[in-house]
Each structure stands twice: as structure tokens, then as C-alpha cells.
Design a protein around this motif. Structure first.
Motif, mmCIF file in Angstrom:
data_model
loop_
_atom_site.group_PDB
_atom_site.id
_atom_site.type_symbol
_atom_site.label_atom_id
_atom_site.label_comp_id
_atom_site.label_asym_id
_atom_site.label_seq_id
_atom_site.Cartn_x
_atom_site.Cartn_y
_atom_site.Cartn_z
ATOM 1 N N ALA A 270 5.723 4.121 2.670
ATOM 2 C CA ALA A 270 5.453 5.561 2.775
ATOM 3 C C ALA A 270 6.593 6.358 2.143
ATOM 4 C CB ALA A 270 5.279 5.975 4.229
ATOM 5 N N ALA B 291 -2.357 5.003 7.608
ATOM 6 C CA ALA B 291 -1.820 3.905 6.799
ATOM 7 C C ALA B 291 -2.639 2.631 6.965
ATOM 8 C CB ALA B 291 -0.363 3.650 7.171
ATOM 9 N N VAL C 295 2.938 -1.544 4.157
ATOM 10 C CA VAL C 295 2.801 -0.147 3.742
ATOM 11 C C VAL C 295 4.166 0.424 3.365
ATOM 12 C CG1 VAL C 295 2.313 2.200 4.571
ATOM 13 C CG2 VAL C 295 0.710 0.337 5.045
ATOM 14 N N ALA D 196 -5.845 3.101 4.935
ATOM 15 C CA ALA D 196 -5.558 3.015 3.503
ATOM 16 C C ALA D 196 -5.315 1.574 3.083
ATOM 17 C CB ALA D 196 -4.351 3.886 3.163
ATOM 18 N N THR E 142 0.863 -1.181 0.000
ATOM 19 C CA THR E 142 0.000 0.000 0.000
ATOM 20 C C THR E 142 0.900 1.231 0.000
ATOM 21 O OG1 THR E 142 -1.755 -1.132 1.229
ATOM 22 C CG2 THR E 142 -1.764 1.280 1.263
ATOM 23 N N ILE F 118 1.676 5.003 0.459
ATOM 24 C CA ILE F 118 1.216 6.224 1.111
ATOM 25 C C ILE F 118 2.155 7.358 0.712
ATOM 26 C CG2 ILE F 118 0.779 7.406 3.298
ATOM 27 C CD1 ILE F 118 -1.127 5.079 2.733
ATOM 28 N N GLY G 101 -3.016 6.284 -0.926
ATOM 29 C CA GLY G 101 -3.531 7.225 0.063
ATOM 30 C C GLY G 101 -2.557 8.377 0.197
ATOM 31 N N ALA H 31 3.537 5.574 9.608
ATOM 32 C CA ALA H 31 3.068 4.812 8.445
ATOM 33 C C ALA H 31 3.955 3.600 8.181
ATOM 34 C CB ALA H 31 3.021 5.716 7.220
ATOM 35 N N ALA I 32 -0.462 6.977 -5.858
ATOM 36 C CA ALA I 32 -0.585 6.639 -4.436
ATOM 37 C C ALA I 32 -1.896 5.939 -4.136
ATOM 38 C CB ALA I 32 -0.486 7.912 -3.598
#
Length: 209
Positions: free
Chosen positions: A36, A196, A34, A199, A4, A6, A74, A28, A72
Motif C-alpha cells: 500500500a 486490500a 499487498v 483487490a 497487489t 493499493i 486498486g 491494507a 495500481a
């Protein structure tokens, strides 16, 4: 499962918002799955003006373009308040997203805010509420943090900027004299982790549809 992504996108004049961005990234990054990334928006003021303002040196974070926002999953946008609104540099980024709007490329993506104010009367709620209009036109999903940070948000023993709309800090009326407090930094890290996680859930749900 794909990571994911971010994006933490900010503009900072005297370094306060940049500091919050780095704390948000810590939060995050603590969420499994995740990834970031911190980005800054392009500066619009001449170097001569920034010098007279005694603005802080820019960080090494890459400068983002409007088109890159679509990559992205999120996005958290950070900016100083200017008379109850986001700084013009951040607004310039949103103003460049007409192509994304026409394709609804950001629709359904979660987004949130973090910001810096000069003083307690600097427009804490107004700044967030006026910024929400940008998300609405893109059909993005506003993710505030509410009271999830806990009892520390309501501590009256020290001056602090703890908003249900997003992490924030006071910089002092001159924009420079006060630095983010420990509680404000902790709230920023909390926002990164909280956002995070949401998302990630939204992305997993979209994959399962």
C-alpha cells in the motif's frame, strides 16, 4: 505471485482525510501480498488563501499524477466533502485522466472512497454517490464496505461518521475543531484491510484467467 499494489490517494485541507489515509494503510498493509502506498493530489489553492483558511501543513506523501493511477491494482480515493461533492482538488485529478479513459486503462480496477464532512448534515451519502460517477466512466469496480465493520457502526451513544460507502469523519462546522474519533479510525483501518483483500482476490483471479 506479484504484490497487489493499493494506492491510497487523498486530498486534505485540515488533516482529517490524511489521518484516515494513514489508518487505511495500516489495514491494507496487514494483508499478506499487498503493498500500500499513500499519495496526495496537487493543491490548487494559492498559499495566501490556504493561510487565511488556516489549512494544515501538507504531509510528506508524494503527489500523484493521473497517469500514475494506471499502475495500481486498486485505488481508494479520500477527500473532504464540498456541498455534497468531492473537493475540487480531487476532481482536478479525475479531470486529468482523459487519456486513461480513452484507453480504458482503469477498467476493472477496484476502487472505493473515504471522506470527511463538517457536520452530520454535510452530505454523507450524497458525497459518495456523486463520486461514483467518476468510477462509472472509467468502468472501475466500486467496493463499499457495507456493514462489514460490524455492530459499532450502529452505536448511538456517541457522534460518529460510519458510512456503508466508506470510512469517514466529522471535522466540525469550522473544518478544524473536531478530530477523528477512535471508532472512525478503527473503521478506516478496517476499510484498508477489507479493500486490500478484495483487490488481491481480483488480481489473483485475473492472473488465473
Amino acid at each position: 505471485m506479484a504484490m497487489t499494489k493499493i494506492y491510497i490517494v487523498y486530498y486534505s485541507t485540515w488533516g482529517h482525510v490524511a489521518t484516515l489515509a494513514e489508518e487505511i494503510k495500516k489495514g491494507a498493509d496487514s494483508v499478506d501480498g499487498v503493498e500500500a502506498t499513500i499519495w496526495q493530489v496537487a493543491e490548487t489553492l494559492p498559499k495566501e488563501v490556504l493561510g487565511k483558511m488556516r489549512a494544515a501543513a501538507k504531509k510528506d506523501h508524494p503527489v500523484i499524477t493521473g497517469k500514475q493511477l494506471a499502475d495500481a491494482d486498486g485505488i481508494l480515493f479520500g477527500f473532504p466533502s464540498r456541498f455534497g461533492m468531492m473537493a475540487a482538488q480531487m476532481k482536478a485529478l479525475f479531470d486529468s485522466t482523459g487519456g486513461l479513459w480513452s484507453r480504458q486503462a482503469l477498467a476493472g480496477k477496484p476502487a472505493g472512497f473515504f471522506f470527511a464532512l463538517g457536520t452530520q448534515g454535510g452530505g454523507q451519502e450524497e458525497t459518495a454517490l456523486t463520486a461514483v460517477s467518476q468510477l462509472a466512466h472509467h468502468a472501475m469496480v466500486f467496493v463499499p464496505i457495507g456493514s462489514t465493520f460490524g455492530a459499532r457502526m450502529f452505536d448511538m451513544d456517541e457522534v460518529m461518521c460510519c458510512s456503508p460507502y466508506g470510512a469517514c469523519t466529522f471535522s466540525g462546522a469550522d473544518g478544524r475543531s473536531r478530530k477523528p474519533s477512535e471508532v472512525e479510525l478503527q473503521m478506516a483501518e478496517h476499510q484498508g484491510k477489507y479493500f486490500a483483500a478484495i483487490a488481491k482476490k481480483l488480481k489473483m483471479g485475473a492472473v488465473g484467467v
